[in-house]
Design a protein around this motif. Sequence first.
Motif, short mmCIF file in Angstrom:
data_model
loop_
_atom_site.label_atom_id
_atom_site.label_comp_id
_atom_site.label_asym_id
_atom_site.label_seq_id
_atom_site.Cartn_x
_atom_site.Cartn_y
_atom_site.Cartn_z
N ALA A 80 52.51 30.32 33.79
CA ALA A 80 52.11 30.56 35.18
C ALA A 80 51.30 31.83 35.30
O ALA A 80 50.29 31.88 36.03
CB ALA A 80 53.35 30.63 36.08
N VAL A 81 51.71 32.87 34.60
CA VAL A 81 50.95 34.12 34.60
C VAL A 81 49.58 33.90 33.97
O VAL A 81 48.55 34.36 34.48
CB VAL A 81 51.73 35.23 33.85
CG1 VAL A 81 50.86 36.46 33.69
CG2 VAL A 81 53.01 35.57 34.60
N ALA A 82 49.56 33.16 32.85
CA ALA A 82 48.28 32.87 32.19
C ALA A 82 47.36 32.09 33.12
O ALA A 82 46.14 32.33 33.17
CB ALA A 82 48.53 32.07 30.91
N THR A 83 47.92 31.15 33.90
CA THR A 83 47.11 30.37 34.85
C THR A 83 46.50 31.25 35.91
O THR A 83 45.33 31.08 36.29
CB THR A 83 47.98 29.27 35.49
OG1 THR A 83 48.38 28.34 34.48
CG2 THR A 83 47.21 28.52 36.57
N LEU A 84 47.27 32.20 36.43
CA LEU A 84 46.73 33.12 37.43
C LEU A 84 45.57 33.94 36.86
O LEU A 84 44.54 34.13 37.51
CB LEU A 84 47.84 34.06 37.93
CG LEU A 84 48.93 33.42 38.78
CD1 LEU A 84 50.03 34.44 39.07
CD2 LEU A 84 48.36 32.89 40.09
N VAL A 85 45.74 34.40 35.62
CA VAL A 85 44.68 35.19 34.97
C VAL A 85 43.46 34.32 34.73
O VAL A 85 42.31 34.73 35.01
CB VAL A 85 45.20 35.79 33.65
CG1 VAL A 85 44.07 36.47 32.89
CG2 VAL A 85 46.32 36.80 33.92
N ILE A 86 43.68 33.11 34.19
CA ILE A 86 42.55 32.21 33.90
C ILE A 86 41.81 31.84 35.17
O ILE A 86 40.57 31.84 35.22
CB ILE A 86 43.07 30.94 33.19
CG1 ILE A 86 43.53 31.29 31.77
CG2 ILE A 86 41.99 29.87 33.14
CD1 ILE A 86 44.27 30.17 31.08
N THR A 87 42.55 31.54 36.24
CA THR A 87 41.92 31.19 37.51
C THR A 87 41.06 32.33 38.03
O THR A 87 39.93 32.13 38.49
CB THR A 87 42.99 30.83 38.56
OG1 THR A 87 43.72 29.69 38.10
CG2 THR A 87 42.36 30.51 39.91
N SER A 88 41.59 33.55 37.95
CA SER A 88 40.83 34.72 38.39
C SER A 88 39.55 34.89 37.58
O SER A 88 38.47 35.17 38.13
CB SER A 88 41.71 35.97 38.28
OG SER A 88 40.97 37.13 38.62
N GLN A 89 39.65 34.71 36.27
CA GLN A 89 38.47 34.86 35.41
C GLN A 89 37.45 33.75 35.67
O GLN A 89 36.24 34.01 35.68
CB GLN A 89 38.92 34.85 33.94
CG GLN A 89 39.71 36.07 33.54
CD GLN A 89 40.19 36.00 32.10
OE1 GLN A 89 40.29 34.92 31.51
NE2 GLN A 89 40.50 37.16 31.53
N ILE A 90 37.92 32.52 35.88
CA ILE A 90 37.00 31.41 36.16
C ILE A 90 36.24 31.66 37.46
O ILE A 90 35.01 31.48 37.53
CB ILE A 90 37.79 30.08 36.25
CG1 ILE A 90 38.24 29.65 34.85
CG2 ILE A 90 36.94 28.99 36.90
CD1 ILE A 90 39.16 28.44 34.85
N GLU A 91 36.94 32.09 38.50
CA GLU A 91 36.27 32.32 39.78
C GLU A 91 35.32 33.50 39.72
O GLU A 91 34.30 33.51 40.42
CB GLU A 91 37.33 32.51 40.87
CG GLU A 91 38.10 31.23 41.14
CD GLU A 91 39.06 31.34 42.30
OE1 GLU A 91 39.43 32.48 42.67
OE2 GLU A 91 39.45 30.28 42.85
N ALA A 92 35.63 34.48 38.89
CA ALA A 92 34.71 35.61 38.72
C ALA A 92 33.45 35.18 37.96
O ALA A 92 32.35 35.65 38.26
CB ALA A 92 35.41 36.75 37.99
N ARG A 93 33.62 34.29 36.99
CA ARG A 93 32.47 33.85 36.19
C ARG A 93 31.59 32.87 36.96
O ARG A 93 30.37 32.84 36.77
CB ARG A 93 32.96 33.20 34.89
CG ARG A 93 31.82 32.73 33.99
CD ARG A 93 32.30 32.33 32.63
NE ARG A 93 31.21 31.90 31.78
CZ ARG A 93 30.38 32.70 31.12
NH1 ARG A 93 30.53 34.01 31.20
NH2 ARG A 93 29.41 32.20 30.36
N TYR A 94 32.21 32.05 37.83
CA TYR A 94 31.46 31.02 38.55
C TYR A 94 31.62 31.21 40.05
O TYR A 94 32.28 30.41 40.73
CB TYR A 94 31.94 29.63 38.14
CG TYR A 94 31.95 29.40 36.65
CD1 TYR A 94 30.75 29.32 35.93
CD2 TYR A 94 33.15 29.28 35.95
CE1 TYR A 94 30.76 29.11 34.56
CE2 TYR A 94 33.16 29.07 34.58
CZ TYR A 94 31.98 28.99 33.89
OH TYR A 94 31.98 28.78 32.53
N PRO A 95 31.04 32.26 40.62
CA PRO A 95 31.14 32.48 42.07
C PRO A 95 30.30 31.47 42.82
O PRO A 95 29.53 30.70 42.22
CB PRO A 95 30.57 33.90 42.24
CG PRO A 95 29.60 34.03 41.11
CD PRO A 95 30.21 33.27 39.95
N PRO A 96 30.43 31.40 44.15
CA PRO A 96 29.61 30.46 44.93
C PRO A 96 28.13 30.63 44.63
O PRO A 96 27.61 31.74 44.58
CB PRO A 96 29.95 30.84 46.38
CG PRO A 96 31.32 31.42 46.30
CD PRO A 96 31.37 32.16 45.00
#
Length: 346
Positions: A36-52
């Motif tokens: 769950a912690v890894a998912t939060l980190v991965i989600t944050s990194q994905i959204e930072a890499r692919y912003p709107p």
Amino acid sequence: MTPGDRRTRWRRVGRVTAILAGILLGLPFLVLAGAAVATLVITSQIEARYPPAGRRVAVPGGHLAVIEAGPGEGAASRGTVVLLHGASANAMDPMQAIGRRLAGDGFRVLSFDRPGFGWSDRIEGAAAASPAVQARLIAAGLGALGVGPALVVGHSWSGALAATLALDAPERVAGLVLLAPATHPWPGGTVPGYAGWYRSVFGRTLLWIAARTVAAPFGLYALDRFAAVVFKPDPMPPGYADAARVPLVLRPSTFEANLQDLDGLYEFLARQRPRYPQIAAPTVIIAGDADPIVRTPVHAEAMARDVPGARLVVLPGTGHMLHYTASDAVVAEVEALAARVRAGAE
């Protein structure tokens, strides 16, 4: 050994056993907590890499994200093309494949994140799994942008969505281009037992947990392998997953939306199929005869029979991702349909 010694020994054995049992029972919870912690980190990194990458358009209940290319609103153009992506994707997928090229050829191109995907809100929650709900929201987005009628291009899952848009909001659709479209109920329906299991309380709970724990770490590890399967028998273009922003589907909310969309499709298509003869928009259907994902005889060929005057183009040796692997043919058909629509209007 005295009876007291034996009792002491068994108490020690009992304590050790209890400790080991506690560790064994607690280990899965520790693994899930770590995931769950890894998912939060991965989600944050994905959204930072692919912003709107575009703008958000207000529609009833929330916002839809849209990526735009080509001549702007009010500028002279060869027409407007609306791109609708398939499952496990987002607006950048068709934009990268054919949208930029069509924009370079003078078309105004709008590529939407479907509700719950990319940066669009999952308006109406689980009900948004229906192509009818998504068509209504896309039509509202086009209305907010002052667009219509336009050429609507739908790939895969969005073959159903584009067809629904033509049926329910014909004033927004000048023509349809359906790419490897999912349009008809397929033999056997859903995987035996899958729908019932998924729709049970236990199944939904398990998938809710998986989406927030193991799905993102495992999906990120295996993403290229999964993407390569969708391209078969064609090779996957180098850097596809990153260029098309595919990791956005691994975020928990999008992962769930994707499952919901896929789960409800069969029943929707069974209900919608009798309506296809009512489609009035000029229609072109393009599919590959080697598509292992959406079988061309079941969907594209049946759609060509059901829609009056539809043109069917079957590409030999081509798989499911034909907007990438046969982009020349797809762009040529879009431009030919645009010319046909203009001629009819004139």
